[in-house]
Each structure stands twice: as structure tokens, then as C-alpha cells.
Design a protein around this motif. Sequence first.
Motif, mmCIF file in Angstrom:
data_model
loop_
_atom_site.group_PDB
_atom_site.id
_atom_site.type_symbol
_atom_site.label_atom_id
_atom_site.label_comp_id
_atom_site.label_asym_id
_atom_site.label_seq_id
_atom_site.Cartn_x
_atom_site.Cartn_y
_atom_site.Cartn_z
ATOM 1 N N SER A 153 27.106 28.375 43.428
ATOM 2 C CA SER A 153 26.642 27.399 44.405
ATOM 3 C C SER A 153 27.815 26.766 45.155
ATOM 4 O O SER A 153 27.653 26.294 46.275
ATOM 5 N N ALA A 154 28.988 26.753 44.547
ATOM 6 C CA ALA A 154 30.172 26.184 45.191
ATOM 7 C C ALA A 154 30.897 27.278 45.971
ATOM 8 O O ALA A 154 30.768 28.462 45.665
ATOM 9 N N PRO A 155 31.666 26.892 46.978
ATOM 10 C CA PRO A 155 32.450 27.887 47.711
ATOM 11 C C PRO A 155 33.471 28.573 46.798
ATOM 12 O O PRO A 155 33.887 28.009 45.781
ATOM 13 N N TRP A 156 33.906 29.749 47.179
ATOM 14 C CA TRP A 156 34.806 30.532 46.335
ATOM 15 C C TRP A 156 36.162 29.863 46.150
ATOM 16 O O TRP A 156 36.847 30.081 45.158
ATOM 17 N N TYR A 192 38.488 37.329 45.031
ATOM 18 C CA TYR A 192 37.410 37.171 46.003
ATOM 19 C C TYR A 192 37.326 38.387 46.929
ATOM 20 O O TYR A 192 36.225 38.845 47.242
ATOM 21 N N ILE A 193 38.470 38.888 47.339
ATOM 22 C CA ILE A 193 38.470 40.075 48.198
ATOM 23 C C ILE A 193 37.956 41.292 47.427
ATOM 24 O O ILE A 193 37.205 42.110 47.956
ATOM 25 N N ARG A 194 38.338 41.395 46.168
ATOM 26 C CA ARG A 194 37.960 42.556 45.343
ATOM 27 C C ARG A 194 36.498 42.499 44.898
ATOM 28 O O ARG A 194 35.811 43.510 44.893
ATOM 29 N N TYR A 195 36.020 41.321 44.483
ATOM 30 C CA TYR A 195 34.667 41.167 43.944
ATOM 31 C C TYR A 195 33.922 40.022 44.636
ATOM 32 O O TYR A 195 33.619 38.997 44.004
ATOM 33 N N TYR A 199 45.676 34.767 42.880
ATOM 34 C CA TYR A 199 44.715 35.506 42.058
ATOM 35 C C TYR A 199 43.281 35.292 42.533
ATOM 36 O O TYR A 199 42.501 36.247 42.606
ATOM 37 N N VAL A 200 42.917 34.065 42.873
ATOM 38 C CA VAL A 200 41.540 33.791 43.305
ATOM 39 C C VAL A 200 41.247 34.494 44.630
ATOM 40 O O VAL A 200 40.167 35.072 44.807
ATOM 41 N N VAL A 201 42.196 34.454 45.549
ATOM 42 C CA VAL A 201 41.993 35.149 46.830
ATOM 43 C C VAL A 201 41.849 36.651 46.595
ATOM 44 O O VAL A 201 40.952 37.300 47.156
ATOM 45 N N GLU A 238 30.850 39.723 45.419
ATOM 46 C CA GLU A 238 29.483 39.504 44.928
ATOM 47 C C GLU A 238 29.443 38.507 43.767
ATOM 48 O O GLU A 238 28.445 37.818 43.571
ATOM 49 N N ILE A 239 30.516 38.413 43.011
ATOM 50 C CA ILE A 239 30.569 37.427 41.921
ATOM 51 C C ILE A 239 30.526 36.014 42.499
ATOM 52 O O ILE A 239 29.823 35.136 42.001
ATOM 53 N N TYR A 240 31.275 35.799 43.569
ATOM 54 C CA TYR A 240 31.348 34.473 44.168
ATOM 55 C C TYR A 240 30.104 34.153 44.999
ATOM 56 O O TYR A 240 29.831 32.987 45.263
ATOM 57 N N ALA A 241 29.356 35.154 45.397
ATOM 58 C CA ALA A 241 28.120 34.921 46.158
ATOM 59 C C ALA A 241 27.051 34.265 45.292
ATOM 60 O O ALA A 241 26.169 33.576 45.804
#
Length: 77
Positions: free
Chosen positions: A41-44, A30-33, A25-27, A35-38
Motif C-alpha cells: 500500500s505504501a510507495p516503493w 524495484y527495477i528487478r521485481y 539495493y531498493v532501487v 510486482e512485489i512492490y505493486a
Amino acid sequence: MKKFMNILNIIMGTFIGVFIGHGIYVVWNYIRYPEIYAMQSAPWYTSILVYGGFTCVVVAVCSLIKIAIKFRIKNSK
């Protein structure tokens, strides 16, 4: 004793399944959105590492319990 071993197997399988599902789900998220993870401060993948560490601890504890039970049964005969 066999029932308790089955319960430990279910616990271990459940935690591993939840970890795999969370990781997928997280992967996907991350692929879908991305910009949220950008904005973080921590890596996705930080939550995957946290879930992985917790899963390793639970599986290790359950495995040690199973080994201790098998060792005790073997030595009691």
C-alpha cells in the motif's frame, strides 16, 4: 578528544554508507521485481525515506556533539 572525534566521524560515515547501500539495493530490487512492490500500500521508496530520516537525525546529533566539543575546547583555552 581527537579519538572521540574520530569515533563520531566513523559513526556518521557508517550511517551514510548504509543509507546509500540500502537506497541502491531498493532501487535495484524495484527495477528487478516491480510486482512485489505493486502489492504494497505504501510507495516503493518508503523504506529509503525512513532510512534517510534516521540517517539525518544521527548525522545531525553527531555534528552537534562535535560542534559542542569544539566550542568547549575553544573557550577553555
